[in-house]
Design a protein around this motif. Structure first.
Motif, PDB file in Angstrom:
ATOM      1  N   LYS A 157       9.592  58.458  96.724  1.00 47.92           N
ATOM      2  CA  LYS A 157       9.353  57.015  96.622  1.00 47.92           C
ATOM      3  C   LYS A 157       9.501  56.346  97.985  1.00 47.92           C
ATOM      4  O   LYS A 157       8.728  55.439  98.338  1.00 47.92           O
ATOM      5  N   LYS A 175       5.034  46.311  97.984  1.00 50.67           N
ATOM      6  CA  LYS A 175       5.076  46.812  96.599  1.00 50.67           C
ATOM      7  C   LYS A 175       5.990  48.031  96.473  1.00 50.67           C
ATOM      8  O   LYS A 175       6.669  48.215  95.458  1.00 50.67           O
ATOM      9  N   PRO A 179      11.122  49.855  94.772  1.00 49.72           N
ATOM     10  CA  PRO A 179      11.255  51.162  94.098  1.00 49.72           C
ATOM     11  C   PRO A 179      11.861  52.240  94.989  1.00 49.72           C
ATOM     12  O   PRO A 179      12.528  53.150  94.491  1.00 49.72           O
ATOM     13  N   THR A 292      14.239  40.805  95.947  1.00 50.99           N
ATOM     14  CA  THR A 292      14.217  41.855  94.920  1.00 50.99           C
ATOM     15  C   THR A 292      15.641  42.216  94.490  1.00 50.99           C
ATOM     16  O   THR A 292      15.897  43.336  94.050  1.00 50.99           O
ATOM     17  N   ARG A 341      13.456  40.643  83.002  1.00 48.00           N
ATOM     18  CA  ARG A 341      12.570  41.796  83.094  1.00 48.00           C
ATOM     19  C   ARG A 341      11.371  41.561  82.176  1.00 48.00           C
ATOM     20  O   ARG A 341      11.359  41.995  81.027  1.00 48.00           O
ATOM     21  N   ASN A 343       8.337  42.731  81.962  1.00 55.75           N
ATOM     22  CA  ASN A 343       7.654  43.924  81.461  1.00 55.75           C
ATOM     23  C   ASN A 343       8.700  45.005  81.223  1.00 55.75           C
ATOM     24  O   ASN A 343       9.159  45.655  82.144  1.00 55.75           O
ATOM     25  N   LYS A 344       9.096  45.168  79.955  1.00 53.32           N
ATOM     26  CA  LYS A 344      10.176  46.092  79.633  1.00 53.32           C
ATOM     27  C   LYS A 344       9.828  47.545  79.939  1.00 53.32           C
ATOM     28  O   LYS A 344      10.704  48.395  80.037  1.00 53.32           O
ATOM     29  N   ALA A 345       8.530  47.826  80.087  1.00 59.58           N
ATOM     30  CA  ALA A 345       8.105  49.202  80.355  1.00 59.58           C
ATOM     31  C   ALA A 345       8.182  49.542  81.837  1.00 59.58           C
ATOM     32  O   ALA A 345       8.024  50.705  82.211  1.00 59.58           O
ATOM     33  N   ALA A 346       8.431  48.548  82.684  1.00 59.48           N
ATOM     34  CA  ALA A 346       8.442  48.775  84.131  1.00 59.48           C
ATOM     35  C   ALA A 346       9.799  48.412  84.714  1.00 59.48           C
ATOM     36  O   ALA A 346      10.536  47.584  84.162  1.00 59.48           O
ATOM     37  N   TYR A 347      10.138  49.024  85.826  1.00 66.86           N
ATOM     38  CA  TYR A 347      11.387  48.722  86.522  1.00 66.86           C
ATOM     39  C   TYR A 347      11.118  47.554  87.464  1.00 66.86           C
ATOM     40  O   TYR A 347      11.145  47.679  88.698  1.00 66.86           O
ATOM     41  N   GLU A 348      10.810  46.404  86.884  1.00 65.32           N
ATOM     42  CA  GLU A 348      10.463  45.221  87.656  1.00 65.32           C
ATOM     43  C   GLU A 348      11.213  44.022  87.097  1.00 65.32           C
ATOM     44  O   GLU A 348      11.380  43.892  85.884  1.00 65.32           O
TER      45      GLU A 348
END
Length: 383
Positions: A157, A175, A179, A292, A341, A343-348
């Protein structure tokens, strides 16, 4: 990443309990229960015993000065055995440590700057290994595997981030920035235990030592963060810094397997991660250009919770009430973070500059509610 540290900083691996303290003479003994007392002021650092038996050692510290201070227990080469930060004037802190026989230094650091005021101490005796339960040994083995996995997963990463910087692609680098830091943030107390890797990789500009030049001596993620998010540009020096970052992370990855890990160091490391959240993430200081902070916040909490979950088979026997409270407070803080958060499917997570003062206060309260019982974890593990 803490804002300032010892010159040859490293951190973490064995460690301890700080609490109350009074002054002491050079030859005085520890208290009747074996506790070593440390009296810290703006100009002195006095310990109640210069020699004490190796093994599980309790340190009690009281800040009698006017400045916020830190306490470090150091190996002779300045690697940190144990530490406690942000001990305010008139307050006490607690640590519990596993120390092998040998020489150490205790350093009080008024104002959290410089090398600290130091005292030489010695742990005496055979230094035989502390007896541990099978559950404790299993926790150490599993945590060692976890930190290695986090290091292994960080490298690719971070390479995506570094490649974007070297290609001059500002948007792609932005971006990839957050991560690239997740694995580091989850295991930061272990990461800080290797020489000067942490200051090279994760120091903020205000964390540079006196005399260091931000243009020449500042390296790592946050220097690149400033270029990308404040300057919105990448220059040739940034491209070189991206290569340096990868070289330093490669050293970290290689050394993770050499870290000294004990049940108490895991417990104290979990508390350190919460301290990182309280002093850097909630305040918005850590990611002041990219905003972030909530990504780091979540990663710190995950790292602390991992250490706790691995130690739970121990603490559920030694202190079931504490275990229940920690379960409750970890769940509450995680639920609170999920609000940010989308978008629960993303680490964002949402940009921290969009989080208002009332919401930041709510997050801070959640951290404090967890930090109080988490500060008791090491003592429960050491029973």
């Amino acid at each position: 990443m803490r804002p300032v540290r010892l010159t040859v900083a490293t951190a973490a691996a064995v460690v301890a309990a700080l609490t109350a303290v009074t002054g002491c003479s050079e030859k005085s003994d520890a208290s009747g229960d074996g506790t070593i007392k440390v009296a810290a002021s703006d100009s002195s650092c006095e310990v109640s015993a210069k020699e004490f038996p190796a093994g599980k050692v309790a340190f009690e510290v009281e800040n009698k000065g006017s400045k916020v201070t830190e306490l470090y227990i150091l190996f002779p080469d300045d690697r940190i055995v144990a530490e406690r930060e942000n001990i305010g004037p008139g307050t006490k802190a607690t640590i519990t440590a596993e120390l092998k026989a040998g020489d150490y230094e205790i350093a009080c650091k008024p104002g959290m700057k410089g090398d600290g005021i130091r005292q030489s101490v010695k742990a005496t005796g055979s230094g035989a290994a502390v007896k541990r339960s099978p559950e404790a040994d299993a926790a150490v083995a599993a945590y060692r595997k976890y930190v290695q996995e986090q290091a292994d997963e960080t490298i690719p990463k971070a390479q995506v981030f570094a490649d974007a910087v070297k290609a001059g692609d500002v948007e792609a680098a932005k971006k990839a920035y957050a991560p690239s830091r997740i694995g580091w943030e989850r295991t930061e107390p272990v990461a800080e235990s290797f020489g000067d890797i942490d200051p090279k990789v994760d120091v903020r500009e205000d964390g540079l030592e006196a005399g260091q030049d931000p243009e020449k001596d500042w390296t790592g993620w946050h220097k690149l963060e400033k270029s990308l998010f404040e300057g919105n540009k990448i220059d040739d020096n940034d491209k070189k810094l991206a290569e340096t970052l990868m070289a330093d992370l490669a050293v970290w990855r290689k050394k993770v397997g050499e870290a000294e890990i004990t049940p108490t160091s895991m417990a104290n490391g979990a508390k350190e991660l919460l301290d990182e959240v309280a002093t850097g993430k909630v305040t918005g200081e850590e990611e002041r250009y990219s905003h972030t902070d909530l990504v780091d916040f979540k990663a710190n909490v995950e790292g602390a919770e991992k250490a706790y979950e691995l130690l739970k088979p121990v603490t559920s026997k030694t202190d079931p009430a504490l275990t229940a409270e920690l379960d409750k407070q970890f769940a509450a803080l995680n639920n609170l973070l999920e609000k940010y958060r989308p978008n629960k499917a993303a680490y964002e997570f949402v940009s921290y500059d969009k989080v208002g003062e009332a919401e930041r206060k709510e997050l801070s309260d959640g951290v404090n509610a967890l930090a109080e019982p988490l500060s008791k974890l090491a003592a429960a593990v050491a029973k």
